[in-house]
Design a protein around this motif. Sequence first.
Motif, PDB file in Angstrom:
ATOM      1  N   LYS E  48       0.823  -1.201   0.000  1.00  0.00           N
ATOM      2  CA  LYS E  48       0.000   0.000   0.000  1.00  0.00           C
ATOM      3  C   LYS E  48       0.864   1.262   0.000  1.00  0.00           C
ATOM      4  CE  LYS E  48      -1.847  -1.120   3.961  1.00  0.00           C
ATOM      5  NZ  LYS E  48      -1.052  -2.347   4.180  1.00  0.00           N
ATOM      6  N   SER E  49       1.826   1.300   0.895  1.00  0.00           N
ATOM      7  CA  SER E  49       2.663   2.499   0.972  1.00  0.00           C
ATOM      8  C   SER E  49       3.459   2.687  -0.312  1.00  0.00           C
ATOM      9  CB  SER E  49       3.617   2.398   2.160  1.00  0.00           C
ATOM     10  OG  SER E  49       2.895   2.373   3.363  1.00  0.00           O
ATOM     11  N   THR E  50       3.935   1.577  -0.872  1.00  0.00           N
ATOM     12  CA  THR E  50       4.674   1.683  -2.121  1.00  0.00           C
ATOM     13  C   THR E  50       3.786   2.273  -3.212  1.00  0.00           C
ATOM     14  OG1 THR E  50       5.895  -0.289  -1.442  1.00  0.00           O
ATOM     15  CG2 THR E  50       6.088   0.381  -3.751  1.00  0.00           C
ATOM     16  N   TYR E  90       2.890  10.842   4.838  1.00  0.00           N
ATOM     17  CA  TYR E  90       3.595   9.572   4.716  1.00  0.00           C
ATOM     18  C   TYR E  90       3.525   8.796   6.016  1.00  0.00           C
ATOM     19  CZ  TYR E  90       5.328  11.374   0.355  1.00  0.00           C
ATOM     20  OH  TYR E  90       5.396  11.872  -0.913  1.00  0.00           O
ATOM     21  N   GLN E  91       3.625   7.467   5.870  1.00  0.00           N
ATOM     22  CA  GLN E  91       3.522   6.614   7.054  1.00  0.00           C
ATOM     23  C   GLN E  91       4.622   6.925   8.064  1.00  0.00           C
ATOM     24  OE1 GLN E  91       3.448   2.468   6.071  1.00  0.00           O
ATOM     25  NE2 GLN E  91       2.654   1.857   8.057  1.00  0.00           N
ATOM     26  N   ASP E  92       5.820   7.218   7.544  1.00  0.00           N
ATOM     27  CA  ASP E  92       6.885   7.559   8.501  1.00  0.00           C
ATOM     28  C   ASP E  92       6.967   9.065   8.723  1.00  0.00           C
ATOM     29  OD1 ASP E  92       7.795   8.096   6.046  1.00  0.00           O
ATOM     30  OD2 ASP E  92       9.451   6.678   6.076  1.00  0.00           O
ATOM     31  N   MET E 177      -3.429  10.068   2.557  1.00  0.00           N
ATOM     32  CA  MET E 177      -2.995   9.900   3.952  1.00  0.00           C
ATOM     33  C   MET E 177      -2.702   8.435   4.213  1.00  0.00           C
ATOM     34  SD  MET E 177      -5.477  12.329   6.165  1.00  0.00           S
ATOM     35  CE  MET E 177      -5.741  14.051   5.760  1.00  0.00           C
ATOM     36  N   ASP E 178      -1.428   8.154   4.581  1.00  0.00           N
ATOM     37  CA  ASP E 178      -1.012   6.774   4.849  1.00  0.00           C
ATOM     38  C   ASP E 178      -1.093   6.532   6.353  1.00  0.00           C
ATOM     39  OD1 ASP E 178       0.028   4.263   4.750  1.00  0.00           O
ATOM     40  OD2 ASP E 178       1.842   4.792   3.631  1.00  0.00           O
ATOM     41  N   GLU E 179      -2.127   5.848   6.781  1.00  0.00           N
ATOM     42  CA  GLU E 179      -2.357   5.546   8.196  1.00  0.00           C
ATOM     43  C   GLU E 179      -2.249   6.777   9.091  1.00  0.00           C
ATOM     44  OE1 GLU E 179      -0.651   1.908   9.563  1.00  0.00           O
ATOM     45  OE2 GLU E 179      -0.477   1.069   7.569  1.00  0.00           O
ATOM     46  N   PRO E 180      -3.085   7.776   8.833  1.00  0.00           N
ATOM     47  CA  PRO E 180      -2.947   9.029   9.574  1.00  0.00           C
ATOM     48  C   PRO E 180      -3.387   8.931  11.020  1.00  0.00           C
ATOM     49  CG  PRO E 180      -4.910   9.111   8.225  1.00  0.00           C
ATOM     50  CD  PRO E 180      -4.205   7.843   7.859  1.00  0.00           C
TER      51      PRO E 180
HETATM   52 MG   LIG Z   1       2.576   1.106   4.743  1.00  0.00          MG
END
Ligand SMILES: [Mg+2]
Lengths: 336, 336, 316, 263, 263
Positions: E48-50, E90-92, E177-180
């Motif tokens: 997903k993040s990719t 981003y997730q990070d 939004m990646d896992e906000p």
């Molecule tokens: Mg991810």
Amino acid sequence: MSATSESGAGAPPAAVVRRERLGRALRNPVIGPLGALVIAIVVFTLTTDTFATVGNASLILQQSIVIGTLALGQTLIILTAGIDLANGAIAVLGTIVMAKHVVNGGDPLLALVLGLAITMLLGTVSGLLVTRLGLPPFIVTLGILTVTYALARLYAESRSYPVADRLLRIWGEGTTVAGVRITWGTFLLLGLFALFWFMLGRTAWGRHVYAVGNAPEAARLTGINTRRTVLSVYVAAGALYGIAAWQALGRIPNADPNAYQTGNLDSITAVVIGGTSLFGGRGSVIGTLIGTLVVGVLRSGLTQAGIDNLYQDVATGVLVIVAVSLDQISRRRAAR
Amino acid sequence: MSATSESGAGAPPAAVVRRERLGRALRNPVIGPLGALVIAIVVFTLTTDTFATVGNASLILQQSIVIGTLALGQTLIILTAGIDLANGAIAVLGTIVMAKHVVNGGDPLLALVLGLAITMLLGTVSGLLVTRLGLPPFIVTLGILTVTYALARLYAESRSYPVADRLLRIWGEGTTVAGVRITWGTFLLLGLFALFWFMLGRTAWGRHVYAVGNAPEAARLTGINTRRTVLSVYVAAGALYGIAAWQALGRIPNADPNAYQTGNLDSITAVVIGGTSLFGGRGSVIGTLIGTLVVGVLRSGLTQAGIDNLYQDVATGVLVIVAVSLDQISRRRAAR
Amino acid sequence: GSDAEPDGGDTSSGGGAEGVSIGLITKTETNPFFVTMREVAAEYADEQGVELTALAGAFDGDNEGQVQAMEDLIARGVDGIMITPNNSTGVLGAIEQARAQGIVVIALDTATDPEDAVDATFATDNLEAGRLQGAYVRAALGDEEPALIMLDGTAGGTVDTFRHDGFLDGFGIEEGDAAILGMENTQGDQNNAQTAMENLLQRNPDVNAVYTINEPAARGAYAALEAQGLTDQVVIGSIDGGCQGVQDVADGRYAATVMQFPAEMVRQGMDAIVEAAGGGEPPSGFVDTGSIVITDDPVEGIDSETTEWGLENCWG
Amino acid sequence: MNVDDRAPVLEARALSKSYGHVRAMSEADFELRAGEVLAVVGDNGAGKSTLIKALSGAVVPDSGEIRMNGEPVTFRSPLEARQRGIETVYQDLAVAPALDIASNLFLGREIRRSGIAGRLFRVLDGGAMRTEAKRQLDALGVRIPDVRQPVETLSGGQRQSVAVARAAAFGTRLVIMDEPTAALGVRESGMVLDLIRRIRDRGLPVVLISHNMPQVFEIADRIHIHRLGRRAAVVRPGESSMREVVEIMTGATEAAAGTGGPA
Amino acid sequence: MNVDDRAPVLEARALSKSYGHVRAMSEADFELRAGEVLAVVGDNGAGKSTLIKALSGAVVPDSGEIRMNGEPVTFRSPLEARQRGIETVYQDLAVAPALDIASNLFLGREIRRSGIAGRLFRVLDGGAMRTEAKRQLDALGVRIPDVRQPVETLSGGQRQSVAVARAAAFGTRLVIMDEPTAALGVRESGMVLDLIRRIRDRGLPVVLISHNMPQVFEIADRIHIHRLGRRAAVVRPGESSMREVVEIMTGATEAAAGTGGPA
Ligand SMILES: [Mg+2]
Ligand SMILES: Nc1ncnc2c1ncn2[C@@H]1O[C@H](COP(=O)(O)OP(=O)(O)OP(=O)(O)O)[C@@H](O)[C@H]1O
Ligand SMILES: Nc1ncnc2c1ncn2[C@@H]1O[C@H](COP(=O)(O)OP(=O)(O)OP(=O)(O)O)[C@@H](O)[C@H]1O
Ligand SMILES: [Mg+2]
């Protein structure tokens, strides 16, 4: 779930104690180096009677001008998590280009422009190698160091060039205030530090420099043009080295291809004593100014104290470590 | 929710392409420096007819012994995100202590022990200042550098000490294989690299060194004794510098307090060319060995090619940058 | 950096020189040549009751360090300054400043350009010293076709250039002559010299003459030749006259070294300053403190002394 | 079995910690009983992580007292807490990104070769470490292509699994987990809850920090509610509703269950 | 209004990306329509993040095509995507830990002084930045003692809020939004969902990656289910149950809704 008003009312999760001003001042990273400087001055003032004179203060400033300007450029580069081993060499090539042009009968103004152009060019080349090829700054500037000294010697035909021209020597001239000679170079040094203090702290460019040094990937992801930012730093540093070359001719009107060989380590030392992290993103130019003065004061003070040649080296080594320890201790205090 | 069996069956979320071996080899960080070395050798072999001889190869190895050993210690320290500016100075003090003791009629074995003791002591002092006071390694070792050179000169009374003793010169002796002289020092160098390759890659200590350099806070939180680990690295480096001192007497049986002044930058160069990151936690001693040889090959090859001294400097600077570019490019390839 | 060493201050002994203060600025504090100068100066100052302050640059070429030292000495108000300038033009400004304050400035070892920027110069004529080395090596070769390797010091150093040019002159060839097989800069460092010689030998195993900038370089050259078993076919010449160098000549490591006399420079320089401080005529001009070939294999037409004499008169 | 009867394993009284002028923890109390799963909940910035860092030696509190099995202890480093069997999953994971998965799992207590090589020279048994790492991660249902991958190449959830697997494998007295399922998928979260149950069944108490209320109510024996740097209340899932807990957490109701008193 | 009628704003066909021998994305399709909230769900490591990194320019895919409003685009850097109005959490998190909160919020588009100082020399208006930062964070319900605090001193949830506030403030075309809400508390999560609704009401489509199924079903118009590096299905919350979605995600059922087809 309408906590907006509540949090607006500002009861923070952890009670904020309102001794902010003092706390903020104590956590100011310049406090450590400043303490070291003050202690050094006090010690030498008490132990010698020739140290604490206005004349000597002016002399220390004059002696710090070239290294100070080199250290300013070095600070910019170190803030981006880089390092510059070539700054002394670049400045030396700058002096040669300026001086040789004038000695050969060229126009002094053009000489100046040529000198600044070559130092900026070398800064730009370093910056491009770092940003475009992604090479470690240590290696890039080591290469530039070797190449630049060789070029300086080749171009100088291994001679040195005495400079008589007034324009090139301008920073060695000055004015006498209350019997003390202050060179224009001193004012220029302080002006340059003020300029970059402002640029780093108060402009978008400055924020980007810190961000790129602190977290390059995050900076890239937030849409900062990291390459351009880093490149701009190397170009600015190149310009500063050109100014350092000009100042060097004001101080010693003789361009020598073998000069300033310890400019790189000396400037890094000033930067690190000033509390800037070699890992980038943390530090300040004011720290560097103080760091430069700490080194100048130590050398001058130890000489005035009549400490023997080799023991002086021992003392310098120890004192540099002590100066930075003070910084470290003040930081731990603040972190508690 | 019983996916255990499924994931046990190993269908990974991203299909694993089974060209692992090749992929792993190409991503090996030593590939870049090795490529640079091979290219340098090929170029000099083609352009000169005296470079590619066994005799010359043995010579390059001999010339690399002292810097190689210093670079090995430097690698350890850089892996912990440190840097050592004092390694040359420490080794020089080691040679003086060994040589002076023997010249004054002391027992060679005791001389050796004294020399090793002093270098380990200095390594330990650096390590303690870094771990206990939390000072930046750059400043600590800069201080130690100044102090140690001063001590070396004071102890040597600014003289140099020729060494006749066989034990102290042992690493300069050797055996002749097929007409080529190989010194014991060469074997020792390779043995030391093999030892530390093993220690770093195959022992718990090695893992801790990498972890401490890569993520000091994480290492601390997982319960690694980070201080002890970092200290152990400085002590080991001190021991290596002592061995380097011994090797130096094998190569030049004359202890001179002014020798190896560029040992620090030279060794850092070898480490960085070898692909080790100055930010710590990434790199290998094999890379450093190759990096040392790259520098040796460049110097020897350029001399064989009859290139003028200053142009040689220019070429060295450029080639060092090129060597590291190769590394960078190979990494990008691998990262794709 | 500039460094202080107040060796003097003992005014109990000595005649006529009491209260005179002299500064000595050498190029570095590490080279045995300059260490000797400092030691001789300290000893002589003790005898004469002169107050001495010894300072130095940080590396060869450290004009800034020497200028800082000058500034400090001017601030201290010394009567005279002896300096071994990094190069002939590097510190002229500071010298001018000092002389404007009435301080007698004397150049040691290296002349300034122009020469009259200082009151007087006490130095080896390095061109002549180089010439002596070159002439000796050429004569020692006899009829052999010369094949020369040159181990220089630092590119562009004033002394280095004089010695190099003098050697070629005495050797009887021009710069760029085919007889020159190779040249390397060694910074006068034994390790660098050995490495350079090793690498040059790979290409030029038929060398028969070696020029060295100083004795450590000569030792490095000898070690490289010895490892290749080539010492018998090669004549090594050197310059300095340090005790270890003379011993090397006595031990047959190299054929000859040209001795110079740093102690003479210092003593004559100090005498001159003391005299001027006492109201005498300030010294002037270039004074050659001499140089002489030291060898146990003298050749026709070149004055030389034996190593025995050399060991009595050597320095360091 | 009634958890109330059990003795407290880990207790803290009046812990405080300030960073500069930010007071992260002010007079916080804490009590963990044998064999229980204690959830710690609270708003962002309430000081939950600071509390557990103080309990695991990662942070030295300015004042206050910690007792383990009734006996006062002071941890000056995480190593000291670990030596007493306290194993922690930190919110920021505490992994070394450049090291591979197996090395990270065993960081600080690597599997060594048998015999003198292992004991004296601490030579690693790389094969055993990789096999065991694979086993631990499989037990968590994480799919990881290759345990020799550096952790920095893992996805957020995979990375978290590595940290969780580490604590699960090594806890001998008690396990603390700071938001262990934050980045995990549905399936993987479920497996971590299973894991927590298994740890409890081994007799070890578990401290679980989580923002996921259904999860908390599913697994916790007691819920410690943290607010403004201190314990606001302790409740039992059976006796309070999710709504009540959230209200105490956000300050909408003052702690009904009595501040600091045991539930 | 029926989202099906709307044109796709951002589309991707057959995106692939390998890291060494790890294939993070293989022939993934993607489609985001005007004004919708599209949830992307999937196991840890599903890619997903990719995928969203490829859509936001943070990663350059090995192959495949991206279209914005029907027109093919290639983003070689996040800057290029941002210039087209794509804003990403981003997730990070992508924050600079040493910089303060206000600087992080405005990183790359600082508020400048008016006049020549701002335009030419890019002089910052620090006061305005701090005021605005405080306003944005308050809107998210985050309590932050002081916007001049460096981000590294914030709690996990506070840090995440900074990243979310940034994207919310600056998105002009679409927000990813990646896992906000991964690190957020109950209250703060709720505020982020409110925020997402407000963004949608402004007419901007939102891509939301989340492992929190109730949240996803509460807010999403459509759900993109990612599995083994590619889109396995797209479903609508009204038409499929949570259970079904989880089953597709974990591979228990093969995608009923037809791989890659529009729902
Ligand atoms: Mg991810
Ligand atoms: N090193 C530090 N320096 C300054 N302030 C800090 C530091 N660490 C934490 N804080 C502050 O302490 C408060 C509590 O932080 P903590 O991490 O304990 O919260 P938390 O309850 O774990 O929140 P979350 O649920 O978001 O993880 C926060 O306001 C944070 O900003
Ligand atoms: N830089 C990289 N190098 C090697 N492998 C990588 C890299 N980045 C991602 N991967 C791999 O690609 C796969 C997909 O990662 P990705 O981060 O896209 O997953 P995700 O669906 O976002 O998972 P999560 O829900 O845990 O965040 C994982 O197996 C991961 O290990
Ligand atoms: Mg937390």
